[in-house]
Design a protein around this motif. Structure first.
Motif, PDB file in Angstrom:
ATOM      1  N   GLN A 130       1.083  -1.050  -0.052  1.00 13.34           N
ATOM      2  CA  GLN A 130      -0.422   0.350  -0.122  1.00 13.34           C
ATOM      3  C   GLN A 130       0.600   0.840  -0.101  1.00 13.34           C
ATOM      4  O   GLN A 130       1.641   1.574   1.111  1.00 13.34           O
ATOM      5  CB  GLN A 130      -0.981  -0.233   1.507  1.00 13.34           C
ATOM      6  CG  GLN A 130      -1.640  -1.623   1.449  1.00 13.34           C
ATOM      7  CD  GLN A 130      -2.689  -1.001   2.088  1.00 13.34           C
ATOM      8  OE1 GLN A 130      -2.931  -0.708   3.453  1.00 13.34           O
ATOM      9  NE2 GLN A 130      -3.769  -1.480   1.840  1.00 13.34           N
ATOM     10  N   VAL A 131       0.537   1.602  -1.190  1.00  9.68           N
ATOM     11  CA  VAL A 131       1.736   2.361  -1.184  1.00  9.68           C
ATOM     12  C   VAL A 131       1.427   4.473  -1.949  1.00  9.68           C
ATOM     13  O   VAL A 131       0.531   4.290  -2.825  1.00  9.68           O
ATOM     14  CB  VAL A 131       3.592   2.379  -2.133  1.00  9.68           C
ATOM     15  CG1 VAL A 131       4.305   3.508  -2.351  1.00  9.68           C
ATOM     16  CG2 VAL A 131       3.697   0.882  -1.999  1.00  9.68           C
ATOM     17  N   ILE A 132       1.988   5.446  -0.894  1.00  5.58           N
ATOM     18  CA  ILE A 132       1.365   6.641  -1.633  1.00  5.58           C
ATOM     19  C   ILE A 132       2.851   7.034  -2.589  1.00  5.58           C
ATOM     20  O   ILE A 132       4.561   7.268  -1.560  1.00  5.58           O
ATOM     21  CB  ILE A 132       1.645   7.385  -0.844  1.00  5.58           C
ATOM     22  CG1 ILE A 132       0.055   6.690   0.115  1.00  5.58           C
ATOM     23  CG2 ILE A 132       0.841   9.048  -1.389  1.00  5.58           C
ATOM     24  CD1 ILE A 132      -1.150   6.668  -0.288  1.00  5.58           C
ATOM     25  N   MET A 133       3.299   7.323  -3.999  1.00  2.00           N
ATOM     26  CA  MET A 133       3.978   7.880  -4.552  1.00  2.00           C
ATOM     27  C   MET A 133       3.950   8.839  -5.120  1.00  2.00           C
ATOM     28  O   MET A 133       3.400   9.454  -5.972  1.00  2.00           O
ATOM     29  CB  MET A 133       3.914   6.693  -5.694  1.00  2.00           C
ATOM     30  CG  MET A 133       5.137   5.717  -5.299  1.00  2.00           C
ATOM     31  SD  MET A 133       4.753   4.564  -6.449  1.00  2.00           S
ATOM     32  CE  MET A 133       6.858   4.784  -7.614  1.00  2.00           C
ATOM     33  N   PRO A 134       4.758  10.282  -4.342  1.00  2.32           N
ATOM     34  CA  PRO A 134       4.611  11.404  -5.072  1.00  2.32           C
ATOM     35  C   PRO A 134       6.279  10.849  -5.834  1.00  2.32           C
ATOM     36  O   PRO A 134       7.070  10.680  -5.729  1.00  2.32           O
ATOM     37  CB  PRO A 134       5.084  12.619  -3.313  1.00  2.32           C
ATOM     38  CG  PRO A 134       5.755  11.764  -2.911  1.00  2.32           C
ATOM     39  CD  PRO A 134       5.408  10.176  -3.165  1.00  2.32           C
ATOM     40  N   GLY A 135       5.382  11.949  -7.010  1.00  3.49           N
ATOM     41  CA  GLY A 135       6.733  12.488  -8.349  1.00  3.49           C
ATOM     42  C   GLY A 135       6.024  12.797  -9.340  1.00  3.49           C
ATOM     43  O   GLY A 135       5.294  14.231  -9.110  1.00  3.49           O
ATOM     44  N   ARG A 136       6.760  13.177  -9.917  1.00  2.00           N
ATOM     45  CA  ARG A 136       6.381  13.445 -11.903  1.00  2.00           C
ATOM     46  C   ARG A 136       5.540  13.493 -12.488  1.00  2.00           C
ATOM     47  O   ARG A 136       4.985  13.589 -13.902  1.00  2.00           O
ATOM     48  CB  ARG A 136       7.623  14.550 -12.486  1.00  2.00           C
ATOM     49  CG  ARG A 136       9.016  15.084 -11.214  1.00  2.00           C
ATOM     50  CD  ARG A 136       8.207  16.960 -11.337  1.00  2.00           C
ATOM     51  NE  ARG A 136       9.206  17.954 -10.966  1.00  2.00           N
ATOM     52  CZ  ARG A 136       9.355  17.644  -9.632  1.00  2.00           C
ATOM     53  NH1 ARG A 136       8.784  16.819  -8.763  1.00  2.00           N
ATOM     54  NH2 ARG A 136      10.472  18.491  -9.041  1.00  2.00           N
ATOM     55  N   ASP A 137       6.316  11.708 -12.704  1.00  2.00           N
ATOM     56  CA  ASP A 137       5.796  11.279 -13.889  1.00  2.00           C
ATOM     57  C   ASP A 137       5.440   9.560 -12.911  1.00  2.00           C
ATOM     58  O   ASP A 137       5.149   8.408 -13.692  1.00  2.00           O
ATOM     59  CB  ASP A 137       6.743  10.376 -14.638  1.00  2.00           C
ATOM     60  CG  ASP A 137       8.055   9.725 -14.072  1.00  2.00           C
ATOM     61  OD1 ASP A 137       7.944   9.430 -13.354  1.00  2.00           O
ATOM     62  OD2 ASP A 137       8.619   9.128 -15.052  1.00  2.00           O
ATOM     63  N   VAL A 138       5.419   9.504 -12.375  1.00  2.00           N
ATOM     64  CA  VAL A 138       4.590   8.364 -11.024  1.00  2.00           C
ATOM     65  C   VAL A 138       3.240   7.742 -12.082  1.00  2.00           C
ATOM     66  O   VAL A 138       2.955   6.677 -12.264  1.00  2.00           O
ATOM     67  CB  VAL A 138       4.107   8.703 -10.102  1.00  2.00           C
ATOM     68  CG1 VAL A 138       3.159   7.641  -9.489  1.00  2.00           C
ATOM     69  CG2 VAL A 138       5.277   8.769  -9.223  1.00  2.00           C
ATOM     70  N   GLY A 139       2.188   8.783 -12.179  1.00  2.00           N
ATOM     71  CA  GLY A 139       0.685   8.233 -12.594  1.00  2.00           C
ATOM     72  C   GLY A 139       0.965   7.953 -14.262  1.00  2.00           C
ATOM     73  O   GLY A 139       0.035   7.274 -14.316  1.00  2.00           O
ATOM     74  N   THR A 140       2.000   8.898 -14.949  1.00  2.00           N
ATOM     75  CA  THR A 140       1.728   8.844 -16.476  1.00  2.00           C
ATOM     76  C   THR A 140       2.463   7.593 -16.842  1.00  2.00           C
ATOM     77  O   THR A 140       2.630   6.450 -17.699  1.00  2.00           O
ATOM     78  CB  THR A 140       2.312   9.604 -17.381  1.00  2.00           C
ATOM     79  OG1 THR A 140       3.376  10.170 -16.189  1.00  2.00           O
ATOM     80  CG2 THR A 140       1.451  10.447 -17.077  1.00  2.00           C
ATOM     81  N   VAL A 141       3.997   7.205 -16.089  1.00  6.39           N
ATOM     82  CA  VAL A 141       4.889   5.596 -16.610  1.00  6.39           C
ATOM     83  C   VAL A 141       5.327   5.270 -15.397  1.00  6.39           C
ATOM     84  O   VAL A 141       5.461   4.085 -15.709  1.00  6.39           O
ATOM     85  CB  VAL A 141       5.856   7.092 -16.707  1.00  6.39           C
ATOM     86  CG1 VAL A 141       7.676   6.050 -17.220  1.00  6.39           C
ATOM     87  CG2 VAL A 141       6.019   7.815 -18.043  1.00  6.39           C
ATOM     88  N   VAL A 142       5.660   6.252 -13.884  1.00 10.00           N
ATOM     89  CA  VAL A 142       6.112   4.860 -13.204  1.00 10.00           C
ATOM     90  C   VAL A 142       4.550   3.414 -13.025  1.00 10.00           C
ATOM     91  O   VAL A 142       4.853   2.144 -13.219  1.00 10.00           O
ATOM     92  CB  VAL A 142       6.319   5.367 -12.139  1.00 10.00           C
ATOM     93  CG1 VAL A 142       7.086   4.074 -11.453  1.00 10.00           C
ATOM     94  CG2 VAL A 142       7.949   6.160 -12.043  1.00 10.00           C
ATOM     95  N   MET A 143       3.931   3.848 -12.617  1.00 11.16           N
ATOM     96  CA  MET A 143       2.257   3.055 -12.412  1.00 11.16           C
ATOM     97  C   MET A 143       1.226   3.491 -12.477  1.00 11.16           C
ATOM     98  O   MET A 143       0.776   4.360 -12.801  1.00 11.16           O
ATOM     99  CB  MET A 143       2.715   3.395 -10.906  1.00 11.16           C
ATOM    100  CG  MET A 143       3.318   2.559  -9.683  1.00 11.16           C
ATOM    101  SD  MET A 143       4.091   1.415  -9.720  1.00 11.16           S
ATOM    102  CE  MET A 143       3.121  -0.164  -8.937  1.00 11.16           C
ATOM    103  N   PRO A 144       1.444   3.206 -14.095  1.00 12.07           N
ATOM    104  CA  PRO A 144       0.003   3.655 -15.584  1.00 12.07           C
ATOM    105  C   PRO A 144      -1.536   3.000 -14.749  1.00 12.07           C
ATOM    106  O   PRO A 144      -2.083   3.712 -15.223  1.00 12.07           O
ATOM    107  CB  PRO A 144       0.854   3.779 -16.762  1.00 12.07           C
ATOM    108  CG  PRO A 144       1.520   2.207 -16.447  1.00 12.07           C
ATOM    109  CD  PRO A 144       2.362   2.896 -15.265  1.00 12.07           C
ATOM    110  N   ASP A 145      -1.471   2.427 -13.618  1.00 10.11           N
ATOM    111  CA  ASP A 145      -2.253   1.399 -13.364  1.00 10.11           C
ATOM    112  C   ASP A 145      -2.541   1.845 -12.324  1.00 10.11           C
ATOM    113  O   ASP A 145      -3.145   1.022 -10.991  1.00 10.11           O
ATOM    114  CB  ASP A 145      -2.411   0.075 -13.333  1.00 10.11           C
ATOM    115  CG  ASP A 145      -1.964  -0.033 -15.323  1.00 10.11           C
ATOM    116  OD1 ASP A 145      -2.311   0.124 -15.933  1.00 10.11           O
ATOM    117  OD2 ASP A 145      -1.333  -1.638 -15.101  1.00 10.11           O
ATOM    118  N   ALA A 146      -1.954   2.958 -11.565  1.00  8.60           N
ATOM    119  CA  ALA A 146      -2.055   3.278  -9.886  1.00  8.60           C
ATOM    120  C   ALA A 146      -4.000   3.440 -10.187  1.00  8.60           C
ATOM    121  O   ALA A 146      -4.491   3.708 -10.688  1.00  8.60           O
ATOM    122  CB  ALA A 146      -1.477   4.308 -10.103  1.00  8.60           C
TER     123      ALA A 146
END
Ligand code: DC
Length: 240
Positions: A130-146
């Motif tokens: 269960q992870v909260i991930m702040p960043g720049r491209d987390v929603g687009t590239v790192v974890m696109p299925d967030a």
């Protein structure tokens, strides 16, 4: 925690948009792991500066990723930190926030081999529970299925004021003009790079943080998170 279903919430946005503070509070309220993806780009930048590796030397930067051990873990010191960052066992939690790192980090983060080199680690942690991930491209590239994607934004003036205040708390004095200039440069690099540019995912909830309190924004995100099945199920089972 081990028995709870996995979920990941991406909280992306530009520098000083409030991501780190908001993400830490959301993680706390949802009893989830906080993994600030910017911390590893910052840690790599600190290593490069320390070893005299040019921010433009893609091959050497990629090599550093292989030979240096960067780790992020729960906070071990009560000095307002929300996580620990270590480079080869040395605590660099605060030094990765120095202005010298601010200045070089975007250039370093723009290289393809650097982004590729750090992607696996981010995905591994991002899918670990269960992870909260702040960043720049987390929603687009790192974890696109967030399970939930948030894009936090604020005006450049508000962001510059926040960063200046943050640095002042650490006795680092810098004028508002300087902060604004550095931030504009970083925004341009982060959103102008060819690879994984900073931009909201199509399915992100965009939140403008100008003039809003942290508590208010956190409450909105926690409310949105109740729609994530893993969280809704848990609430249902504790309520019954
Ligand atoms: O969020 P931050 O200011 O600590 O991030 C520092 C830099 O790291 C940011 O200017 C660009 C880079 N970064 C990135 O390229 N991708 C991420 N997911 C997070 C940070």
């Amino acid at each position: 925690m081990e028995n709870r279903d996995r979920f990941v919430i991406a909280i992306d946005g530009p520098a000083a948009s409030g991501k780190s503070t908001v993400a830490a509070e959301v993680a706390d309220q949802l009893d989830a792991l906080l993994f600030d993806t910017g911390a590893i780009y910052r840690a790599l930048t600190l290593v490069a500066l320390g070893r005299g590796v040019s921010p433009d030397d893609e091959a050497q930067l990629a090599e550093l990723i292989d030979i240096v051990d960067i780790s992020v873990s729960s906070p071990s010191v009560a000095d307002r930190r929300t996580y620990d960052v270590y480079i080869d066992g040395e605590d660099v939690t605060w030094t990765i926030r120095d202005p010298a790192v601010d200045k070089a980090v975007s250039r370093i983060s723009a290289h393809e081999k650097v982004r590729q080199g750090l992607l696996e680690l981010q995905r591994k942690i991002g899918s670990s529970g269960q992870v909260i991930m702040p960043g720049r491209d987390v929603g687009t590239v790192v974890m696109p299925d967030a399970d939930l994607k948030i894009w936090l934004d604020a005006s450049i003036d508000e962001r510059a004021r926040r960063r200046q205040a943050e640095l002042a708390q650490r006795d680092i004095v810098i004028t508002l003009d300087e902060v604004r200039k550095e931030m504009r440069e970083r925004d341009n690099y982060d959103s102008g790079r060819a690879l994984a540019p900073m931009e909201p995912a199509e399915d992100a909830v965009v939140i403008d943080t100008d003039g809003r309190s942290i508590e208010d924004i956190v409450a909105q995100i926690v409310q949105l998170a109740t729609l994530i099945p893993a969280i809704a199920d848990e609430e249902g089972s504790t309520a019954s």
